[in-house]
Design a protein around this motif. Sequence first.
Motif, PDB file in Angstrom:
ATOM      1  N   THR A   1       1.011  -0.952   0.057  1.00 18.38           N
ATOM      2  CA  THR A   1      -0.013   0.018  -0.083  1.00 18.38           C
ATOM      3  C   THR A   1       0.979   1.236  -0.054  1.00 18.38           C
ATOM      4  O   THR A   1       0.464   2.268  -0.981  1.00 18.38           O
ATOM      5  N   SER A   2       1.818   0.934   0.647  1.00 13.58           N
ATOM      6  CA  SER A   2       2.773   2.149   1.043  1.00 13.58           C
ATOM      7  C   SER A   2       3.609   2.840  -0.258  1.00 13.58           C
ATOM      8  O   SER A   2       4.339   3.931  -1.062  1.00 13.58           O
ATOM      9  N   GLY A   3       3.823   1.538  -0.700  1.00 11.81           N
ATOM     10  CA  GLY A   3       4.538   0.955  -2.238  1.00 11.81           C
ATOM     11  C   GLY A   3       3.787   1.552  -3.345  1.00 11.81           C
ATOM     12  O   GLY A   3       4.003   2.188  -4.644  1.00 11.81           O
ATOM     13  N   GLY A   4       2.741   1.730  -3.306  1.00 17.23           N
ATOM     14  CA  GLY A   4       1.604   2.409  -4.458  1.00 17.23           C
ATOM     15  C   GLY A   4       1.384   1.757  -5.492  1.00 17.23           C
ATOM     16  O   GLY A   4       0.644   1.948  -6.369  1.00 17.23           O
ATOM     17  N   TRP A   5       1.071   0.025  -5.196  1.00 14.92           N
ATOM     18  CA  TRP A   5       0.693  -1.114  -5.936  1.00 14.92           C
ATOM     19  C   TRP A   5      -0.406  -1.753  -5.483  1.00 14.92           C
ATOM     20  O   TRP A   5      -1.269  -2.171  -6.068  1.00 14.92           O
ATOM     21  N   ILE A   6      -1.039  -1.228  -4.128  1.00 13.91           N
ATOM     22  CA  ILE A   6      -2.039  -1.311  -4.113  1.00 13.91           C
ATOM     23  C   ILE A   6      -3.364  -0.385  -3.236  1.00 13.91           C
ATOM     24  O   ILE A   6      -2.722   0.046  -3.181  1.00 13.91           O
ATOM     25  N   VAL A   7      -4.213  -0.583  -3.288  1.00  8.54           N
ATOM     26  CA  VAL A   7      -5.585   0.186  -2.441  1.00  8.54           C
ATOM     27  C   VAL A   7      -6.398  -0.326  -2.030  1.00  8.54           C
ATOM     28  O   VAL A   7      -7.211  -1.150  -2.664  1.00  8.54           O
ATOM     29  N   LYS A   8      -7.114   0.070  -1.112  1.00  6.32           N
ATOM     30  CA  LYS A   8      -8.247  -0.373  -0.351  1.00  6.32           C
ATOM     31  C   LYS A   8      -9.521   0.348  -1.334  1.00  6.32           C
ATOM     32  O   LYS A   8      -9.795   1.777  -0.808  1.00  6.32           O
ATOM     33  N   VAL A   9     -10.086  -0.175  -1.455  1.00  9.27           N
ATOM     34  CA  VAL A   9     -11.166   0.420  -1.999  1.00  9.27           C
ATOM     35  C   VAL A   9     -13.024  -0.359  -1.633  1.00  9.27           C
ATOM     36  O   VAL A   9     -12.904  -1.658  -2.544  1.00  9.27           O
TER      37      VAL A   9
END
Length: 281
Positions: free
Chosen positions: A27-35
């Motif tokens: 998440t912090s690396g910008g690979w995934i995000v929670k929606v």
Amino acid sequence: MAEKHISTTALARLLGKESKELFVLLTSGGWIVKVDGHWQLTEKGRFEGGIYVNHPKYGEYIAWPESIQQHPLLKLLPEAPLSATNLSHKWDIPARLVNLLLADKGLIKKHVRGWLLTGSGKAIGGQQQEAEQSAIPYVTWPETILDDPELLAALQSLRGEPQANSDSTFDGHGVNNPVQRCVDNWLYLARIVHARDYPLVWGRESAVADFYVPDANLCIECWADELEQRSDRAAVIGAELEKYNLYKKHNVDYIEFRDESIHQIDDILARELMRRGLAIY
């Protein structure tokens, strides 16, 4: 042949890390995000090889090529926020004691289940997290917490290591050896009411328990290897044997710790107290 893809949880297992730590890093690396409560790939995540997989039982989830474990970002996992489990490995104490110690220092506080970050914890870099499936809150920490002098001093005492104030404990009780110090500090952190050098009287007979836990009606006795060095060793052993005979005679419930068993203190005390109706959180 197409490269095999594995779930984030399986990837974490391959890396020897906890899945929640890997989710935090991705998440912090910008690979995934929670929606809306579901993990989604970002463009960056797709570029790095992430795909969606549909499972007949578990539904859709994100998967990664097995070769991704060599990616430079994943090499940062040891530097990623540290969970209580990570700290337990680094500090050589059970994860339960990690949280209890951090709570005693005012860095976290108990929730219905799990732990919440306090203002003091946030000030030193703590981050509030939430378990994906259960929503149980937990806290992660920066590497700098490993060098906190107050925590390091507390850890020495908790593990029974030699230190300047070796005859005292977290709650100010005097102790005679490292085993007693470990027991007293554990009881204090677990918020178990206990007495030190507790007198027991049966008519004309009496004994003094190293520790007494009134809510469990349990005595705790401690033996240390340093007894071997004492000039009055025979007298001390004789007094202890007399005490144990009185315990047996008067049906006193007790457990004992020695140097060789003190490293199991968390498992042993949590189990024995649970058997007597006290749950350790």
